[in-house]
Structure formats: structure tokens, C-alpha cells
Scaffold this motif. Structure first.
Motif, short mmCIF file in Angstrom:
data_model
loop_
_atom_site.label_atom_id
_atom_site.label_comp_id
_atom_site.label_asym_id
_atom_site.label_seq_id
_atom_site.Cartn_x
_atom_site.Cartn_y
_atom_site.Cartn_z
N ASN A 88 -3.46 -7.78 4.90
CA ASN A 88 -2.50 -6.59 4.64
C ASN A 88 -1.32 -6.91 4.05
O ASN A 88 -0.62 -6.30 3.29
N ALA A 89 -0.77 -7.87 4.66
CA ALA A 89 0.62 -8.50 4.18
C ALA A 89 0.60 -8.71 2.69
O ALA A 89 1.50 -8.61 1.84
N ALA A 101 -2.45 -2.53 13.50
CA ALA A 101 -3.45 -2.02 12.62
C ALA A 101 -4.91 -2.66 12.76
O ALA A 101 -5.80 -2.10 13.03
N GLY A 102 -4.56 -3.86 12.77
CA GLY A 102 -5.78 -4.89 12.98
C GLY A 102 -6.52 -4.59 14.22
O GLY A 102 -7.58 -4.56 14.53
N LEU A 103 -5.53 -4.59 15.19
CA LEU A 103 -5.98 -4.54 16.49
C LEU A 103 -6.64 -3.37 17.03
O LEU A 103 -7.59 -3.10 17.44
N ILE A 104 -6.16 -2.15 16.75
CA ILE A 104 -6.64 -0.80 16.48
C ILE A 104 -8.03 -0.69 15.86
O ILE A 104 -9.11 0.01 16.44
N ASN A 146 -9.70 -11.80 14.45
CA ASN A 146 -10.04 -11.04 13.51
C ASN A 146 -8.57 -9.87 12.99
O ASN A 146 -8.57 -9.78 11.92
N ALA A 147 -8.02 -9.66 13.97
CA ALA A 147 -6.62 -8.64 13.68
C ALA A 147 -5.81 -9.71 13.14
O ALA A 147 -5.12 -9.11 12.03
N ILE A 148 -5.71 -10.88 13.41
CA ILE A 148 -4.54 -11.71 12.61
C ILE A 148 -5.04 -11.90 10.96
O ILE A 148 -4.43 -11.64 10.20
N GLN A 149 -6.25 -12.03 10.73
CA GLN A 149 -6.80 -11.96 9.63
C GLN A 149 -6.65 -10.92 8.84
O GLN A 149 -6.02 -10.71 7.65
N PHE A 150 -6.84 -9.65 9.31
CA PHE A 150 -6.75 -8.45 8.77
C PHE A 150 -5.25 -8.40 8.36
O PHE A 150 -4.62 -8.01 7.21
N ARG A 177 3.66 -9.23 0.46
CA ARG A 177 4.73 -9.67 1.55
C ARG A 177 4.30 -11.10 2.03
O ARG A 177 3.15 -11.29 2.10
N GLU A 178 5.18 -11.94 2.25
CA GLU A 178 4.79 -13.22 2.71
C GLU A 178 4.76 -13.49 4.26
O GLU A 178 4.51 -14.52 4.87
N THR A 179 5.28 -12.43 5.06
CA THR A 179 5.45 -12.37 6.43
C THR A 179 4.69 -11.46 7.14
O THR A 179 4.48 -10.30 6.27
N ILE A 180 3.75 -11.50 8.02
CA ILE A 180 2.99 -10.26 8.90
C ILE A 180 4.03 -9.69 9.73
O ILE A 180 4.77 -10.30 10.27
N GLN A 181 3.75 -8.58 9.76
CA GLN A 181 4.72 -7.47 10.70
C GLN A 181 3.79 -6.83 11.81
O GLN A 181 2.57 -6.95 11.96
N SER A 182 4.54 -6.33 12.86
CA SER A 182 3.90 -5.98 13.93
C SER A 182 3.22 -4.91 13.50
O SER A 182 1.97 -4.65 14.17
N LEU A 183 3.33 -4.07 12.52
CA LEU A 183 2.39 -2.90 12.21
C LEU A 183 1.11 -3.52 11.63
O LEU A 183 -0.13 -2.76 11.80
#
Length: 249
Positions: free
Chosen positions: A218-219, A234-237, A210-214, A224-230
Motif C-alpha cells: 500500500n505504501a 488497514a491490513g489488520l482490519i 499478511n498485514a505487513i505485506q499489505f 511512499r518509502e515508509t509504511i504508516q500506522s494507517l
């Protein structure tokens, strides 16, 4: 099968179930074995949500080329006395002598504990549970029950399971492997540290997904074409707040 990240003990238990499926015909055709072994095979999968119970059942079906039928309990359970038992009996009659895997998800709603009798409702509820116990024990196929809370299952059912598998939250090492598998084909920024995410966030495989989908959405939303740590954090929180958990510092 490589998508299933579980402990060695769980894999050994699954291998036992697979062995029963493989040699089921030999048991049924051997009078001595039939006399000494119980009919069918019953397994209980329990543990927190999102730890792989449903995925494991699906994989058992795939590995053995047997169809998995997830039972819709809303079509089984009835408020009318005796109807639940009739519905389950019809279901098991239909599945008898077929190479099906029957999967009762959230099974505690159907196979719950018997209670002390204080009125006629308790009496009929207990009779219903006793009937379900007897009918399930006579079934000759594979039945898997899944629940988040093992104590909710009647102890008489528990004694009749050949396998009881506990799906716990993944360890740090297992979480890191889950992250690696889930992000395998996704563009990531260099700042993402999977080991740090695995250590900091104690979550299930479903929460990671779920966090990766979020993070991906979000990216995209921010062009943005890449997902970032933030994005991932944010998805994990977000996932942890759903469960009322706090984040380790």
C-alpha cells in the motif's frame, strides 16, 4: 528459532521431540528399550490457523538436519475402497528406516473419527481408519499430524500420540514480539506503536505477516518509502474481516 514465538510449555514439548530424535538410535539398539517403548514417535499439532504449526515442523527439520516431507493428501486419499490404505502403506514403506520427518497437514481429512455403521460405506470407512491407525503405530520414524480442530481426529489415534501440542493465538506480549521481528528490516513511520497494535488486534502470526505485506504494498502504491500506522491497521482490519472478527475499540 528466534522467529518462533510460542509459550514455554510448547518449547518444552518441542525439546522432548528433539530429545527423541537425538536418542532414537540408542532406543533402536537396546532390546530392553525396544520392548518397553512404542515404535517411532507420533505428535499432534493442533490449534487455530496461522499459529506456527507448519513453521515449527520446518524448524524441527532444520535443527536436526532431517528432511521434512509434507504429505500431499490429494495423492493419498482415494474414493476407491482400499486405495487410500495402499497409498499410505507404500508411503510408509518408502520412509521406513530413513531419517525423515513425515508431516500430515490438515490430517483430519485422513485420520477422521470413526462413525456408527449404517451402511457398507461406513463399514469400509471405519475399516480404513483402523488400518491407518495400525500402520502408523508400526512406523518407526517421526510422524507429525497437524489439524485446526482436534475433535475431528479419531480418539484411538489421540491415545497413541506421545506428544500433543496446542498452538494457541499469541498473547499480547507474544504479538508485540512478532511485530518487532517481522518489521525488523522494514522502514516504518514514527507514528507506529507496536504495543498498541498488539493490544488492539488479537490475530495470529500469519495474519501479522499478511498485514505487513499489505501495508508495504500500500505504501509503494502511494509512492511512499515508509509504511504508516494507517497502512498496518488497514491490513489488520482486512485480515480480521476474513475470519469474521470485529476490532476492539
Amino acid at each position: 528459532m528466534e522467529d518462533l514465538i510460542i509459550s514455554k510449555q510448547l518449547k518444552d514439548e518441542l525439546a522432548h521431540i528433539l530429545a527423541w530424535i537425538q536418542f532414537r538410535g540408542e532406543i533402536q539398539n537396546n532390546e530392553s528399550l525396544r520392548r518397553n517403548f512404542r515404535s517411532g514417535y507420533r505428535a499432534l499439532f493442533y490449534g487455530p490457523p496461522g499459529t506456527g504449526k507448519s513453521l515449527t515442523v520446518a524448524l524441527l527439520g532444520k535443527l536436526t538436519s532431517q528432511p521434512v516431507y509434507r504429505i500431499d493428501l490429494s495423492q493419498i486419499v482415494s474414493k476407491y475402497i482400499g486405495e487410500t490404505e495402499k497409498n499410505l502403506s507404500r508411503l510408509l514403506d518408502m520412509a521406513e528406516n530413513k531419517d525423515w520427518i513425515l508431516f500430515f497437514d490438515e490430517a483430519d481429512s485422513l485420520f477422521s473419527k470413526r462413525t456408527e455403521i449404517t451402511d457398507s460405506k461406513d463399514k469400509y470407512a471405519n475399516q480404513g481408519t483402523s488400518y491407518l491407525l495400525q500402520r502408523l503405530e508400526e512406523f518407526e520414524g517421526l510422524v507429525i499430524l497437524a489439524t485446526n480442530l482436534r475433535p475431528n481426529i479419531d480418539r484411538a489415534f489421540v491415545r497413541r500420540f506421545q506428544s500433543i501440542l496446542y498452538f494457541n493465538l499469541p498473547t499480547i506480549q507474544e504479538r508485540e514480539r512478532l511485530w518487532e521481528n517481522a518489521l525488523r528490516n522494514i522502514n516504518m513511520a514514527p507514528d507506529i506503536n507496536l504495543q498498541r497494535l498488539a493490544e488492539k488486534y488479537e490475530v495470529s502470526g500469519a495474519a501479522i505477516s499478511n498485514a505487513i505485506q499489505f501495508a508495504w504494498l500500500n505504501a509503494k502504491k502511494n509512492q511512499r518509502e515508509t509504511i504508516q500506522s494507517l497502512d498496518l491497521e488497514a491490513g489488520l482490519i482486512r485480515e480480521m474481516s476474513k475470519e469474521g472478527k470485529s476490532v476492539k475499540e
